[in-house]
Motif scaffolding. Structure first.
Motif, PDB file in Angstrom:
ATOM      1  N   PHE A   1       0.871  -1.175   0.000  1.00 33.39           N
ATOM      2  CA  PHE A   1       0.000   0.000   0.000  1.00 33.39           C
ATOM      3  C   PHE A   1       0.909   1.226   0.000  1.00 33.39           C
ATOM      4  N   SER A   2       0.973   1.910  -1.123  1.00 29.05           N
ATOM      5  CA  SER A   2       1.744   3.152  -1.204  1.00 29.05           C
ATOM      6  C   SER A   2       0.855   4.288  -0.716  1.00 29.05           C
ATOM      7  N   THR A   3       1.196   4.843   0.441  1.00 27.23           N
ATOM      8  CA  THR A   3       0.344   5.874   1.037  1.00 27.23           C
ATOM      9  C   THR A   3       0.745   7.283   0.623  1.00 27.23           C
ATOM     10  N   LEU A   4       1.720   7.420  -0.254  1.00 26.04           N
ATOM     11  CA  LEU A   4       2.090   8.749  -0.743  1.00 26.04           C
ATOM     12  C   LEU A   4       0.926   9.261  -1.586  1.00 26.04           C
ATOM     13  N   GLY A   5       0.273  10.335  -1.135  1.00 27.61           N
ATOM     14  CA  GLY A   5      -0.984  10.707  -1.757  1.00 27.61           C
ATOM     15  C   GLY A   5      -1.123  12.137  -2.214  1.00 27.61           C
ATOM     16  N   ASP A   6      -0.074  12.950  -2.090  1.00 30.31           N
ATOM     17  CA  ASP A   6      -0.215  14.379  -2.397  1.00 30.31           C
ATOM     18  C   ASP A   6       0.878  14.797  -3.371  1.00 30.31           C
ATOM     19  N   ILE A   7       0.513  15.028  -4.612  1.00 31.90           N
ATOM     20  CA  ILE A   7       1.491  15.407  -5.628  1.00 31.90           C
ATOM     21  C   ILE A   7       2.143  16.741  -5.306  1.00 31.90           C
ATOM     22  N   HIS A   8       1.439  17.608  -4.585  1.00 33.30           N
ATOM     23  CA  HIS A   8       2.003  18.924  -4.260  1.00 33.30           C
ATOM     24  C   HIS A   8       3.154  18.840  -3.266  1.00 33.30           C
ATOM     25  N   ARG A   9       3.284  17.713  -2.570  1.00 28.63           N
ATOM     26  CA  ARG A   9       4.374  17.541  -1.600  1.00 28.63           C
ATOM     27  C   ARG A   9       5.504  16.695  -2.178  1.00 28.63           C
ATOM     28  N   ASP A  10       5.419  16.372  -3.460  1.00 30.99           N
ATOM     29  CA  ASP A  10       6.374  15.443  -4.052  1.00 30.99           C
ATOM     30  C   ASP A  10       7.607  16.149  -4.580  1.00 30.99           C
ATOM     31  N   VAL A  11       8.781  15.690  -4.158  1.00 32.51           N
ATOM     32  CA  VAL A  11      10.050  16.167  -4.719  1.00 32.51           C
ATOM     33  C   VAL A  11      10.905  14.960  -5.106  1.00 32.51           C
ATOM     34  N   GLY A  12      10.243  13.946  -5.613  1.00 31.03           N
ATOM     35  CA  GLY A  12      10.938  12.737  -6.027  1.00 31.03           C
ATOM     36  C   GLY A  12      10.562  11.498  -5.239  1.00 31.03           C
ATOM     37  N   GLN A  13       9.756  11.672  -4.169  1.00 32.63           N
ATOM     38  CA  GLN A  13       9.412  10.511  -3.349  1.00 32.63           C
ATOM     39  C   GLN A  13       8.541   9.511  -4.116  1.00 32.63           C
ATOM     40  N   LEU A  14       7.630  10.004  -4.972  1.00 30.88           N
ATOM     41  CA  LEU A  14       6.761   9.090  -5.707  1.00 30.88           C
ATOM     42  C   LEU A  14       7.565   8.185  -6.635  1.00 30.88           C
ATOM     43  N   ALA A  15       8.594   8.746  -7.278  1.00 34.91           N
ATOM     44  CA  ALA A  15       9.444   7.925  -8.150  1.00 34.91           C
ATOM     45  C   ALA A  15      10.178   6.865  -7.337  1.00 34.91           C
ATOM     46  N   GLN A  16      10.635   7.250  -6.142  1.00 33.11           N
ATOM     47  CA  GLN A  16      11.311   6.271  -5.282  1.00 33.11           C
ATOM     48  C   GLN A  16      10.355   5.168  -4.850  1.00 33.11           C
ATOM     49  N   ALA A  17       9.135   5.553  -4.484  1.00 31.83           N
ATOM     50  CA  ALA A  17       8.150   4.556  -4.075  1.00 31.83           C
ATOM     51  C   ALA A  17       7.844   3.597  -5.224  1.00 31.83           C
ATOM     52  N   ALA A  18       7.761   4.139  -6.440  1.00 34.10           N
ATOM     53  CA  ALA A  18       7.508   3.291  -7.607  1.00 34.10           C
ATOM     54  C   ALA A  18       8.644   2.287  -7.800  1.00 34.10           C
ATOM     55  N   GLN A  19       9.883   2.717  -7.566  1.00 33.14           N
ATOM     56  CA  GLN A  19      11.025   1.810  -7.699  1.00 33.14           C
ATOM     57  C   GLN A  19      10.964   0.684  -6.669  1.00 33.14           C
ATOM     58  N   VAL A  20      10.610   1.040  -5.423  1.00 31.68           N
ATOM     59  CA  VAL A  20      10.514   0.015  -4.381  1.00 31.68           C
ATOM     60  C   VAL A  20       9.391  -0.960  -4.698  1.00 31.68           C
ATOM     61  N   CYS A  21       8.241  -0.427  -5.147  1.00 33.47           N
ATOM     62  CA  CYS A  21       7.122  -1.295  -5.515  1.00 33.47           C
ATOM     63  C   CYS A  21       7.523  -2.258  -6.635  1.00 33.47           C
ATOM     64  N   ALA A  22       8.226  -1.747  -7.628  1.00 32.10           N
ATOM     65  CA  ALA A  22       8.653  -2.602  -8.742  1.00 32.10           C
ATOM     66  C   ALA A  22       9.619  -3.679  -8.267  1.00 32.10           C
ATOM     67  N   ALA A  23      10.523  -3.301  -7.367  1.00 32.02           N
ATOM     68  CA  ALA A  23      11.493  -4.273  -6.864  1.00 32.02           C
ATOM     69  C   ALA A  23      10.811  -5.368  -6.042  1.00 32.02           C
TER      70      ALA A  23
ATOM     71  N   GLY B   1      -3.492  16.553  -8.396  1.00 31.02           N
ATOM     72  CA  GLY B   1      -3.270  17.848  -7.766  1.00 31.02           C
ATOM     73  C   GLY B   1      -4.481  18.751  -7.895  1.00 31.02           C
ATOM     74  N   ARG B   2      -4.611  19.701  -6.972  1.00 33.02           N
ATOM     75  CA  ARG B   2      -5.718  20.665  -7.030  1.00 33.02           C
ATOM     76  C   ARG B   2      -5.695  21.452  -8.338  1.00 33.02           C
ATOM     77  N   ASP B   3      -4.508  21.770  -8.820  1.00 31.51           N
ATOM     78  CA  ASP B   3      -4.415  22.580 -10.036  1.00 31.51           C
ATOM     79  C   ASP B   3      -4.621  21.750 -11.299  1.00 31.51           C
ATOM     80  N   HIS B   4      -4.811  20.457 -11.150  1.00 29.77           N
ATOM     81  CA  HIS B   4      -5.095  19.595 -12.296  1.00 29.77           C
ATOM     82  C   HIS B   4      -6.556  19.164 -12.340  1.00 29.77           C
ATOM     83  N   ALA B   5      -7.301  19.455 -11.262  1.00 25.72           N
ATOM     84  CA  ALA B   5      -8.665  18.935 -11.150  1.00 25.72           C
ATOM     85  C   ALA B   5      -9.570  19.433 -12.266  1.00 25.72           C
ATOM     86  N   ALA B   6      -9.476  20.708 -12.624  1.00 29.21           N
ATOM     87  CA  ALA B   6     -10.367  21.245 -13.660  1.00 29.21           C
ATOM     88  C   ALA B   6     -10.149  20.539 -14.990  1.00 29.21           C
ATOM     89  N   THR B   7      -8.933  20.098 -15.246  1.00 28.29           N
ATOM     90  CA  THR B   7      -8.649  19.353 -16.480  1.00 28.29           C
ATOM     91  C   THR B   7      -9.108  17.902 -16.346  1.00 28.29           C
TER      92      THR B   7
END
Length: 569
Positions: free
Chosen positions: A317-339, A355-361
């Protein structure tokens, strides 16, 4: 000469009480049980054991011990005090207040009675009465730091933040061992009060003093990190959190279970997370929790850990849930999940679109859905903006409304900028979502595997609306309306809004997520946010929120089925 059983019981009781006074509760509990082995009807040992058990996890044993105590001494004040505590533990605060008021009339000299009464009244939302009871406890014993701490919590909840901060600083500085497990909550509320009053430097001194006194638990260190965040010292905050993650390693909860019933839970330093305290059922799953180090660390992401340390889990369960707080952690989590090569709940790649700024799209063209367009800005750009219509401004990644402001004029804008906001902000048009009766309503829906579940309805008198601010428990009519929503949310929303909510769940496309929204007079759905960080909990006592206790457990059950299905697939 061999001592008599009575003498041995008296000796054991004295030792147990000594442990109890020093908050060594495990030793105290063992001592009281030893006394009861010698004398099963020893009322004092039963009473002291009941005081511990009514704060513990085993409600059934607490009930059994209190029932024995009350049967032995039905009219004894200590027995009735334990009964009042038990009623609170059972979630029946009204019954607790009734019992404790009766004891207070008979024994107006007992500070703990007024302390427990104050806690029960606070939980019922009766703050003025709670403060009066806690003041009475302190008038009887000015050194009663547990009651003083409870008073600080009430002061915070009624918005008397400076008084709350003063009180909590004094309580934590006392070092009273009787504070016990309440100490982290007191520190948390101090940080919240200090944030609102500009007293974070004082809070930092208190937190560092707690650490120096040997309180090196994760929660104390995390509160210091939050203080450092508030003081705009992110490097220090993240250094502290990285140390916490290294120190913690893999944190296991629950016994060893089958792979399908074992979940690897990934978090990350500096990230925004899915709240999991209630979501993962501890009776069904064991968890292996790991905090990934921030990407700037040379030993990121796992520090000294190996992927193999999580291999026994059947899912991740990857609990990283906020793109606005991401500075590379999501990519790291993806690597661990893949491994790991295991099924992943909320794959990190899916968070990037939320993200909030992507919701309208993301939700463009959904019939019956109003999605205000959020756009990034900076304080310099905001200073040059002419406020022609109300707008909302907040830092990205901010939740709970603590740093959210509504600007209706240039004066509002200038006042907001005078608070020295963060360098990156989000600006969103404000929509008046007031209902015809003048109240404001905010609905929360939970998405589990793209299916919509109703969670709560907050009804308040202000646009900045959160459930805890709305004082729902104090208004039977509000609870009645919330119950109607939980019982049949589709009828409350109507076909158009239901279809809109279901389409939001489909497009969000997360295993777990949710949305906060309002209904407009035209029956449209006004979206506030939709992402993975939506909180699901069941903190209210069953007696105070019976509708939630009917409707919230099935949401967790659905998440349980999702995990098992993924792991077994």
């Amino acid at each position: 000469m061999t001592s008599s059983p009575q003498d041995r019981a008296a000796q054991l009781l004295g030792e147990a009480v000594g442990h109890h006074v020093e908050n060594r509760l495990a030793q105290a509990q063992a001592g009281y049980r030893a006394v009861l082995d010698l004398a099963p009807d020893h009322a004092e040992a039963l009473g002291m054991l009941a005081l511990i058990l009514t704060d513990g996890p085993d409600l059934a044993e607490a009930e059994a011990v209190v029932e024995r105590l009350v049967a032995l001494r039905p009219n004894d004040s200590a027995s009735q005090l334990c009964l009042g505590r038990l009623r609170m533990r059972q979630g029946d605060d009204e019954a607790a207040v009734e019992v404790l008021r009766r004891v207070a009339q008979e024994r107006s000299d007992l500070p703990p009675v007024f302390n427990e009464l104050g806690v029960a009244l606070h939980r019922l939302g009766r703050a003025d009465e709670a403060l009066a009871a806690l003041d009475q406890a302190l008038s009887l014993n000015p050194a009663y730091q547990v009651a003083r701490g409870n008073r600080g919590m009430v002061l915070f909840d009624v918005g008397r933040f400076d008084e709350a901060a003063d009180t909590l600083i004094a309580v934590l500085a006392s070092g009273d061992p009787a504070l016990g497990d309440a100490r982290p909550a007191l520190l948390t509320n101090l940080v919240r009060a200090a944030t609102r009053t500009g007293r974070l430097a004082q809070a930092e001194a208190v937190a560092r003093a707690q650490l120096a006194a040997g309180h090196t638990d994760t929660e104390t260190r995390e509160q210091l990190a939050r203080i450092l965040d508030g003081l705009r010292r992110p490097a220090e905050a993240n250094a502290l959190r990285n140390d916490i993650a290294r120190w913690a390693g893999v944190q296991r909860t629950g016994p060893r279970r089958s792979p399908a019933e074992t979940v690897a839970v990934l978090a990350a330093v500096g990230a925004g997370h899915v709240p999991t305290r209630y979501l993962i059922d501890p009776d069904r799953f064991s968890t292996l929790f790991v905090g990934l180090l921030s990407p700037d660390q040379p030993d990121a992401p796992l520090g000294g850990l190996l992927v193999a340390d999580l291999a026994e889990a059947g899912s991740v369960f990857s609990t990283l849930g906020d793109i606005h707080r991401d500075v590379g952690q999501l990519a790291q989590a993806a690597q661990v999940c893949a491994a790991l090569g295991k099924p992943v709940i909320n794959p990190p790649a899916g968070i990037a679109r939320t993200g909030r700024d992507h919701a309208a799209t993301l939700f463009a063209g959904v019939p019956g859905l109003i999605t205000p367009r959020a756009r990034p800005t900076t304080p310099a750009e905001l200073a040059a903006l002419t406020i022609e219509a109300p707008v909302l401004v907040r830092p990205p990644g901010d939740h709970g409304g603590e740093n959210l402001a509504r600007l209706t004029s240039g004066a509002d804008r200038d006042a907001y900028l005078a608070t020295a906001p963060e360098d990156q902000l989000l600006l969103t048009p404000f929509h008046d979502f007031r209902s015809a009766d003048g109240a404001w309503r905010k609905y929360r829906l939970i998405f589990v595997d793209r299916k919509v579940w109703p969670f709560h309805l907050a009804i308040g008198e202000d646009w900045l609306l959160h459930y805890w601010r709305a004082e729902m428990a104090r208004s039977p009519w509000k609870l009645d309306e919330e119950e109607r929503f939980l019982d049949d949310w589709r009828s409350v929303f109507g076909p158009k809004a239901v279809a809109a909510a279901e389409e939001v769940a489909r497009r969000l496309d997360l295993d777990y997520g949710g949305m906060d929204c309002a209904l407009t007079a035209d029956g449209d759905l006004l979206l506030f946010e939709a992402n993975a960080t939506i909180l699901l909990h069941l903190d209210e006592p069953a007696a105070a929120a019976p509708a939630k206790h009917r409707h919230v457990p099935p949401i967790r059950d659905a998440f349980t089925r999702l995990i098992l299905d993924r792991a077994q697939a």
